[in-house]
Write an enzyme that holds these catalytic residues in place. Sequence first.
Site, PDB file in Angstrom:
ATOM      1  N   ASP A   1       0.811  -1.223   0.000  1.00  0.00           N
ATOM      2  CA  ASP A   1       0.000   0.000   0.000  1.00  0.00           C
ATOM      3  C   ASP A   1       0.840   1.266   0.000  1.00  0.00           C
ATOM      4  O   ASP A   1       0.542   2.216  -0.731  1.00  0.00           O
ATOM      5  CB  ASP A   1      -0.944   0.007   1.216  1.00  0.00           C
ATOM      6  CG  ASP A   1      -2.034  -1.050   1.115  1.00  0.00           C
ATOM      7  OD1 ASP A   1      -2.277  -1.536  -0.012  1.00  0.00           O
ATOM      8  OD2 ASP A   1      -2.640  -1.369   2.147  1.00  0.00           O
TER       9      ASP A   1
ATOM     10  N   ALA B   1       3.855   1.672  -1.074  1.00  0.00           N
ATOM     11  CA  ALA B   1       4.519   1.814  -2.371  1.00  0.00           C
ATOM     12  C   ALA B   1       3.544   2.356  -3.412  1.00  0.00           C
ATOM     13  O   ALA B   1       3.936   3.155  -4.278  1.00  0.00           O
ATOM     14  CB  ALA B   1       5.076   0.463  -2.822  1.00  0.00           C
TER      15      ALA B   1
ATOM     16  N   HIS C   1      13.746  -5.046   6.207  1.00  0.00           N
ATOM     17  CA  HIS C   1      14.416  -3.823   5.777  1.00  0.00           C
ATOM     18  C   HIS C   1      15.934  -3.969   5.727  1.00  0.00           C
ATOM     19  O   HIS C   1      16.573  -3.613   4.729  1.00  0.00           O
ATOM     20  CB  HIS C   1      14.048  -2.664   6.705  1.00  0.00           C
ATOM     21  CG  HIS C   1      12.685  -2.099   6.463  1.00  0.00           C
ATOM     22  ND1 HIS C   1      12.148  -1.094   7.237  1.00  0.00           N
ATOM     23  CD2 HIS C   1      11.756  -2.383   5.528  1.00  0.00           C
ATOM     24  CE1 HIS C   1      10.936  -0.794   6.788  1.00  0.00           C
ATOM     25  NE2 HIS C   1      10.678  -1.573   5.763  1.00  0.00           N
TER      26      HIS C   1
ATOM     27  N   LYS D   1       9.872   3.460   7.480  1.00  0.00           N
ATOM     28  CA  LYS D   1      10.040   3.298   8.924  1.00  0.00           C
ATOM     29  C   LYS D   1       9.432   1.950   9.355  1.00  0.00           C
ATOM     30  O   LYS D   1       8.565   1.416   8.627  1.00  0.00           O
ATOM     31  CB  LYS D   1       9.378   4.469   9.667  1.00  0.00           C
ATOM     32  CG  LYS D   1       7.900   4.717   9.312  1.00  0.00           C
ATOM     33  CD  LYS D   1       6.969   3.743   9.990  1.00  0.00           C
ATOM     34  CE  LYS D   1       5.600   3.752   9.474  1.00  0.00           C
ATOM     35  NZ  LYS D   1       4.792   2.633  10.000  1.00  0.00           N
TER      36      LYS D   1
ATOM     37  N   ASP E   1       5.638  -0.135  14.507  1.00  0.00           N
ATOM     38  CA  ASP E   1       4.714   0.282  13.454  1.00  0.00           C
ATOM     39  C   ASP E   1       4.254   1.721  13.635  1.00  0.00           C
ATOM     40  O   ASP E   1       4.412   2.554  12.737  1.00  0.00           O
ATOM     41  CB  ASP E   1       3.515  -0.658  13.406  1.00  0.00           C
ATOM     42  CG  ASP E   1       2.712  -0.488  12.126  1.00  0.00           C
ATOM     43  OD1 ASP E   1       1.893   0.439  12.078  1.00  0.00           O
ATOM     44  OD2 ASP E   1       2.902  -1.264  11.183  1.00  0.00           O
TER      45      ASP E   1
END
Length: 332
Positions: free
Chosen positions: A23, A25, A87, A105, A186
Site C-alpha cells: 500500500d 509503495a 528492511h 520506517k 509500526d
Amino acid sequence: MNDREFLKYYMTTVNWGIIGLGDIASSFAKDFNVQQATLLAVASRNLDKANAFAEKYGIEKAYGNYEEMLFDPDIDVVYIATPHSHHAKYILKSLRAGKHVLCEKAITMNNKELDEALAVAEEKNLILAEAMTIYHMPLYHKLQDIISTGKLGKLKMIQASFGSLKEADPTNRFFNKEIAGGALLDIGVYALAFTRFFLSSQPTEILTTMNPYETGVDEQSAVILKNPDNEMAVVSLTFRAKMPKVGIVAFENGFITVEDYPRANTATITYPDGSSETVTAGDSNQALNYEIELMTSNILQQAPNKHIQLTHDVMSIMDNLREQWGLCYDFE
C-alpha cells in the site's frame, strides 16, 4: 573515474526504483512528482504483480525479483517498502549494489542492524535515510525556527499519543511476531520521532510498561522519557483502541499543539494568557514528495542525510524499551 562514475558525478536526474509493492509503495508511486527525479523501475517477487504495478503508474521497467533491479545500472536510489522485518536485508543488498537508499520506517529492527547499514553506506559513499514524514514536513522546520527565537522559553514537557484499532487477528502483520508485529515498530516510531525532533538532547532516563498481545508482541504501552536538560516526554501507544494522533510540546511561555502529527501542516501555539496563533507550512498531501525531494537533492548535491542522528536516537530508545519489555524477535 569510469564512464558510469563520470555520468553519476554530473547527473542532473535521479532515477528511482521501488522494492516491495504494498500500500505505501502504491501511494509513493501515485504521488511521485519531483523535479529532477524519475520513478524508473519497480521490483516484486512476482513478475505479474510488478508488471501490473508498472502499467498502473506508468513506470518504464518492472522486475520479478529484487536483485535483478539492483543490477540495473540506471537505478540510482532505491525506495524500500517491504515489511520492516526485511528492511535491513534489502538495505544492505541495495547499498552493496551501489544504490542510495530511502527506507520506510522503522528503518531497521534495531541499532545493531542500523549501524551495520550505516557502515556500508559510508564505505560506499552512499546516502541512507529513513522515510519518516515528521523529519520532512515543512511545518516542523518552521516550528523549530519559532522555537529558536526563544520567545517560548525553555522546553519542559512533550506528550505524544497514537492509537490505532486493529482487528484482533493473531495472523495479521500487526500482531504476527514472525514478521515483527507490535505497536512500537509500526506506530510508536512516529510518536518517538515527533518527541525526539523537539527534545534538545537524547533521553537518558526511560521508564515504561507494556501490555502484550496473545502472540507476545506489544499491544499497548506507556513511556516516560527524561534527558540531561531536564526535559520530559510521555508517549502512549495502543493497537486496540483509537486515539487521536496529537502531539503537545510545552514550553515555559506557551505550548504547541499538532494534530495528526505524522503529516501535519498546521499547528497551534497557545500562550499563558489564553491567546493563540496558527502556524501553517507545507501540504499534507505532499508528504511523500517531501521525502523524495530531499533525497533527490542530497544525491545531486552529494550532501549527507541530516536526519540520520534522529533516526539513530529513536532506534536506541526503541531498543531500550524492548529490552525492558523482554520483547525479542526470533530472527534478530
